[in-house]
Design a protein around this motif. Sequence first.
Motif, short mmCIF file in Angstrom:
data_model
loop_
_atom_site.label_atom_id
_atom_site.label_comp_id
_atom_site.label_asym_id
_atom_site.label_seq_id
_atom_site.Cartn_x
_atom_site.Cartn_y
_atom_site.Cartn_z
N SER A 42 9.26 14.60 -28.38
CA SER A 42 8.45 14.65 -29.60
C SER A 42 8.28 16.08 -30.05
O SER A 42 8.33 17.01 -29.24
N GLY A 63 5.39 17.86 -31.44
CA GLY A 63 3.97 17.58 -31.64
C GLY A 63 3.74 16.08 -31.51
O GLY A 63 4.21 15.44 -30.56
N PRO A 64 3.06 15.47 -32.50
CA PRO A 64 2.83 14.01 -32.43
C PRO A 64 3.98 13.18 -32.99
O PRO A 64 3.94 11.95 -32.93
N ILE A 65 5.00 13.83 -33.53
CA ILE A 65 6.07 13.12 -34.22
C ILE A 65 7.28 12.98 -33.29
O ILE A 65 7.78 13.97 -32.75
N PRO A 66 7.78 11.75 -33.08
CA PRO A 66 8.97 11.57 -32.24
C PRO A 66 10.16 12.36 -32.78
O PRO A 66 10.34 12.49 -33.99
N ARG A 76 13.12 10.31 -26.17
CA ARG A 76 11.69 10.21 -25.88
C ARG A 76 10.94 11.52 -26.13
O ARG A 76 9.75 11.60 -25.88
#
Length: 250
Positions: free
Chosen positions: A114, A116-119, A112
């Motif tokens: 990440s 930044g915005p990327i998993p 779960r």
Amino acid sequence: LGIASVGMTFVTTSGHMADLSLPAIMAFSGIVTVAALPLGLPLALLLGLAGGMAVGAANGIIVGRLQANPILWTLSVSFLMEGFMRFTWSNNQVYPDTAPGTAGAAFTDIFRLSVGPIPLVVVVMLVMFLLGHLVLTRTRFGFETKLVGSCRAAAATSGINVPRVVFFDFLAASFTASVAGILITSMNKLGVFYLGKGYDFKAVTAVVIGGVMLSGGRGNMLGVLGGVLVIGLLANIMTFIGINTFQQNI
């Protein structure tokens, strides 16, 4: 699927079609990691990787050195490992202790995370594809893998240590399968023998859609990434229009 497909690409490119022990390696690495969490998260992750790669090393020795049929051997290993896991853990699911501050809680959070915005799982997949691409296109080992897949006899005649190349191809497959297994175990918050089920044929499908020849010797990682995206998009589209998992299999 993408992470596991990177390693499968090496096996297929080397002319050995597929590693059908991939689901068992995924499940085994995950269940070992969960079982070892009382020793701390770093050591548990290392033991999970080592457990999965030990299976890959055995595959590489038997297929590379003894030239066993890769399909029959790895399918046999899959059955063996499933039986071993079911016997060792009494056919039970293994749950981590997810109390706050424990190694189990940190482990279940891995999937779960990440960047930044990327998993994180997407970042790991892209890094794996980049490394796989560089190895196949920029290293001696990559060129040797392609030559072994094109013609094993020609590779041996030209001085390539074919058993060594095949060994490392299967080891690469087990490494990526172990990483994928640890991540999917983190996602499901449990370790169990069936977690990797179906990923062998999905990975082969992605590899073939991506342009890698089943006979070996030809293919590239960019195409395999495209194959993974095709399978992922098809599954998502069918889910969005109301086709359930069993119907998707049909």
